[in-house]
Design a protein around this motif. Structure first.
Motif, PDB file in Angstrom:
ATOM      1  N   ARG A 272     -87.764 -55.674  81.943  1.00  0.00           N
ATOM      2  CA  ARG A 272     -88.769 -55.248  80.982  1.00  0.00           C
ATOM      3  C   ARG A 272     -89.136 -53.790  81.196  1.00  0.00           C
ATOM      4  O   ARG A 272     -89.309 -53.364  82.324  1.00  0.00           O
ATOM      5  CB  ARG A 272     -90.014 -56.109  81.140  1.00  0.00           C
ATOM      6  N   LEU A 273     -89.251 -53.044  80.101  1.00  0.00           N
ATOM      7  CA  LEU A 273     -89.673 -51.651  80.175  1.00  0.00           C
ATOM      8  C   LEU A 273     -91.166 -51.573  79.864  1.00  0.00           C
ATOM      9  O   LEU A 273     -91.603 -51.852  78.757  1.00  0.00           O
ATOM     10  CB  LEU A 273     -88.886 -50.809  79.171  1.00  0.00           C
ATOM     11  N   ARG A 274     -91.973 -51.203  80.863  1.00  0.00           N
ATOM     12  CA  ARG A 274     -93.421 -51.158  80.704  1.00  0.00           C
ATOM     13  C   ARG A 274     -93.903 -49.777  80.286  1.00  0.00           C
ATOM     14  O   ARG A 274     -93.163 -48.791  80.364  1.00  0.00           O
ATOM     15  CB  ARG A 274     -94.105 -51.558  82.030  1.00  0.00           C
ATOM     16  N   LYS A 275     -95.178 -49.710  79.868  1.00  0.00           N
ATOM     17  CA  LYS A 275     -95.757 -48.422  79.479  1.00  0.00           C
ATOM     18  C   LYS A 275     -95.765 -47.439  80.643  1.00  0.00           C
ATOM     19  O   LYS A 275     -95.624 -46.231  80.457  1.00  0.00           O
ATOM     20  CB  LYS A 275     -97.180 -48.625  78.960  1.00  0.00           C
ATOM     21  N   LEU A 276     -95.938 -47.979  81.853  1.00  0.00           N
ATOM     22  CA  LEU A 276     -95.960 -47.107  83.023  1.00  0.00           C
ATOM     23  C   LEU A 276     -94.591 -46.469  83.264  1.00  0.00           C
ATOM     24  O   LEU A 276     -94.495 -45.370  83.808  1.00  0.00           O
ATOM     25  CB  LEU A 276     -96.404 -47.890  84.264  1.00  0.00           C
ATOM     26  N   HIS A 277     -93.535 -47.168  82.875  1.00  0.00           N
ATOM     27  CA  HIS A 277     -92.205 -46.573  82.939  1.00  0.00           C
ATOM     28  C   HIS A 277     -92.166 -45.305  82.072  1.00  0.00           C
ATOM     29  O   HIS A 277     -91.661 -44.256  82.490  1.00  0.00           O
ATOM     30  CB  HIS A 277     -91.142 -47.554  82.426  1.00  0.00           C
ATOM     31  N   ILE A 278     -92.670 -45.429  80.861  1.00  0.00           N
ATOM     32  CA  ILE A 278     -92.660 -44.316  79.921  1.00  0.00           C
ATOM     33  C   ILE A 278     -93.540 -43.169  80.437  1.00  0.00           C
ATOM     34  O   ILE A 278     -93.170 -41.997  80.363  1.00  0.00           O
ATOM     35  CB  ILE A 278     -93.143 -44.757  78.532  1.00  0.00           C
ATOM     36  N   PHE A 279     -94.726 -43.520  80.976  1.00  0.00           N
ATOM     37  CA  PHE A 279     -95.613 -42.493  81.502  1.00  0.00           C
ATOM     38  C   PHE A 279     -94.965 -41.753  82.673  1.00  0.00           C
ATOM     39  O   PHE A 279     -95.053 -40.521  82.793  1.00  0.00           O
ATOM     40  CB  PHE A 279     -96.936 -43.122  81.940  1.00  0.00           C
ATOM     41  N   GLY A 280     -94.313 -42.524  83.534  1.00  0.00           N
ATOM     42  CA  GLY A 280     -93.622 -41.897  84.656  1.00  0.00           C
ATOM     43  C   GLY A 280     -92.534 -40.954  84.179  1.00  0.00           C
ATOM     44  O   GLY A 280     -92.336 -39.876  84.746  1.00  0.00           O
ATOM     45  N   ALA A 281     -91.844 -41.348  83.113  1.00  0.00           N
ATOM     46  CA  ALA A 281     -90.803 -40.485  82.554  1.00  0.00           C
ATOM     47  C   ALA A 281     -91.400 -39.182  82.045  1.00  0.00           C
ATOM     48  O   ALA A 281     -90.840 -38.095  82.246  1.00  0.00           O
ATOM     49  CB  ALA A 281     -90.082 -41.212  81.416  1.00  0.00           C
ATOM     50  N   MET A 282     -92.568 -39.274  81.386  1.00  0.00           N
ATOM     51  CA  MET A 282     -93.218 -38.078  80.857  1.00  0.00           C
ATOM     52  C   MET A 282     -93.631 -37.132  81.986  1.00  0.00           C
ATOM     53  O   MET A 282     -93.489 -35.904  81.875  1.00  0.00           O
ATOM     54  CB  MET A 282     -94.427 -38.478  80.011  1.00  0.00           C
ATOM     55  N   VAL A 283     -94.133 -37.699  83.084  1.00  0.00           N
ATOM     56  CA  VAL A 283     -94.556 -36.868  84.219  1.00  0.00           C
ATOM     57  C   VAL A 283     -93.359 -36.143  84.833  1.00  0.00           C
ATOM     58  O   VAL A 283     -93.403 -34.939  85.111  1.00  0.00           O
ATOM     59  CB  VAL A 283     -95.266 -37.736  85.285  1.00  0.00           C
ATOM     60  N   SER A 284     -92.267 -36.883  85.037  1.00  0.00           N
ATOM     61  CA  SER A 284     -91.090 -36.274  85.644  1.00  0.00           C
ATOM     62  C   SER A 284     -90.459 -35.219  84.748  1.00  0.00           C
ATOM     63  O   SER A 284     -90.037 -34.155  85.213  1.00  0.00           O
ATOM     64  CB  SER A 284     -90.054 -37.348  85.985  1.00  0.00           C
ATOM     65  N   PHE A 285     -90.395 -35.500  83.460  1.00  0.00           N
ATOM     66  CA  PHE A 285     -89.811 -34.508  82.564  1.00  0.00           C
ATOM     67  C   PHE A 285     -90.726 -33.292  82.420  1.00  0.00           C
ATOM     68  O   PHE A 285     -90.258 -32.189  82.135  1.00  0.00           O
ATOM     69  CB  PHE A 285     -89.503 -35.121  81.200  1.00  0.00           C
ATOM     70  N   ALA A 286     -92.045 -33.495  82.635  1.00  0.00           N
ATOM     71  CA  ALA A 286     -92.948 -32.340  82.679  1.00  0.00           C
ATOM     72  C   ALA A 286     -92.580 -31.445  83.854  1.00  0.00           C
ATOM     73  O   ALA A 286     -92.604 -30.211  83.757  1.00  0.00           O
ATOM     74  CB  ALA A 286     -94.393 -32.809  82.798  1.00  0.00           C
ATOM     75  N   GLY A 287     -92.227 -32.068  84.964  1.00  0.00           N
ATOM     76  CA  GLY A 287     -91.784 -31.292  86.118  1.00  0.00           C
ATOM     77  C   GLY A 287     -90.508 -30.536  85.831  1.00  0.00           C
ATOM     78  O   GLY A 287     -90.365 -29.359  86.184  1.00  0.00           O
TER      79      GLY A 287
END
Length: 296
Positions: free
Chosen positions: A124-139
């Motif tokens: 399952r892909l959770r919302k926290l997965h997506i948030f983590g992706a946004m944080v890393s891509f911000a980096g």
């Protein structure tokens, strides 16, 4: 040490062995910088020859040649493509862009593994997965925005680094569907990659050898460590150890890689670079936490 791992190994010891790969991969960028001006395909051929010989020595010592016959040719092709593609893109990226920045972008692969794993059947892909992706891509975005160099050559290198991250994450996730492939097969992956790299080098590149002893030492270090032993210990770790813990540990690689480059004086300890490394690691850690919550 690897020889004794075939029998009586505990999950804890296998996990600790898998951790060795994370440390070795954190040195990949540093050693690669030291190999200049060796071109990517030639470097691939040299390093993977050393890595393959490590495996052959292990197989010969343990008399496990029969394990190789049990591996389908399609798996050998898949493993060779994964190793060849990833390292060609990685070495090329570090030639075409600043090494610290390119290395950090390439180290988005732990996060991508978590995201892609969430799309597999039964996951399952959770919302926290997506948030983590946004944080890393911000980096990752911070690397370019703060950065660095906007010349066309550098931007091309960043693109290669991103392709590198997608290649290794795709290879890693798809490997889960291949079943229990013996670790001995990694030696064939390495040797086949060396052969393909040498062939490509002969047609596409001009041979260039290291100009100083540090270059030869860097190639040897790559073949023995990040492009050699790391693949064997990682295979042992993910098959016999705590995979979730190993996956989380791999998110420390971007930060460790950046610190190694700074400690060696290859790059300046810029605040933006440290912030980017921390963001990438934090985002991937959030994604890993989401995966653990899904498993509960």
């Amino acid at each position: 040490m690897l020889i004794a791992l075939n029998h009586g190994m505990t999950q804890k010891s296998a996990t600790l062995i898998g951790f060795i790969a994370v440390v070795l991969w954190a040195l990949l960028a540093l050693f690669t910088v030291g190999t200049y001006p060796v071109p990517p395909f030639q470097l691939n051929a040299m390093c993977f020859s050393i890595g393959g010989l490590i495996g052959l020595g292990w197989i010969g010592w343990t008399k496990s040649w029969a394990d190789l016959k049990a591996v389908p040719l399609s798996v050998y092709g898949f493993g060779t493509l994964g190793l060849f593609g990833y390292h060609f893109l990685y070495f090329s990226a570090l030639r075409a862009a600043p090494p610290a920045e390119a290395g950090l972008i390439a180290y988005l692969w732990p996060l991508l593994i978590v995201l892609f794993s969430g799309l597999l059947p039964g996951e399952r892909l959770r919302k926290l997965h997506i948030f983590g992706a946004m944080v890393s891509f911000a980096g990752a975005s911070l690397i370019v925005a703060a950065g660095a160099q906007f010349e066309r050559a550098s931007l091309f290198g960043y693109g290669l680094a991103l392709a590198c991250a997608f290649t290794w994450s795709g290879y890693s996730v798809m490997s889960r569907r291949l079943g229990d492939i013996p670790t001995a097969s990694v030696a064939i992956f390495c040797l086949a990659t060396a052969v393909f790299s040498a062939t490509a080098h002969a047609f596409l590149e001009t041979t260039a050898w290291p100009t100083a002893p540090i270059g030869w030492l860097s190639i040897l270090a790559l073949g023995l460590g990040p492009v050699g032993a790391a693949f064997y210990v990682w295979d042992i770790g993910v098959k016999r150890g705590n995979i979730q813990l190993l996956g989380t540990a791999s998110y420390a690689a971007p930060l460790l890689s950046t610190l190694a480059l700074i400690a060696a004086g290859v790059v300046e300890p810029r605040l933006s670079l440290i912030a980017a490394a921390l963001l990438i690691a934090a985002g991937a850690g959030l994604a890993a936490y989401a995966s653990r919550q899904t498993d509960k």
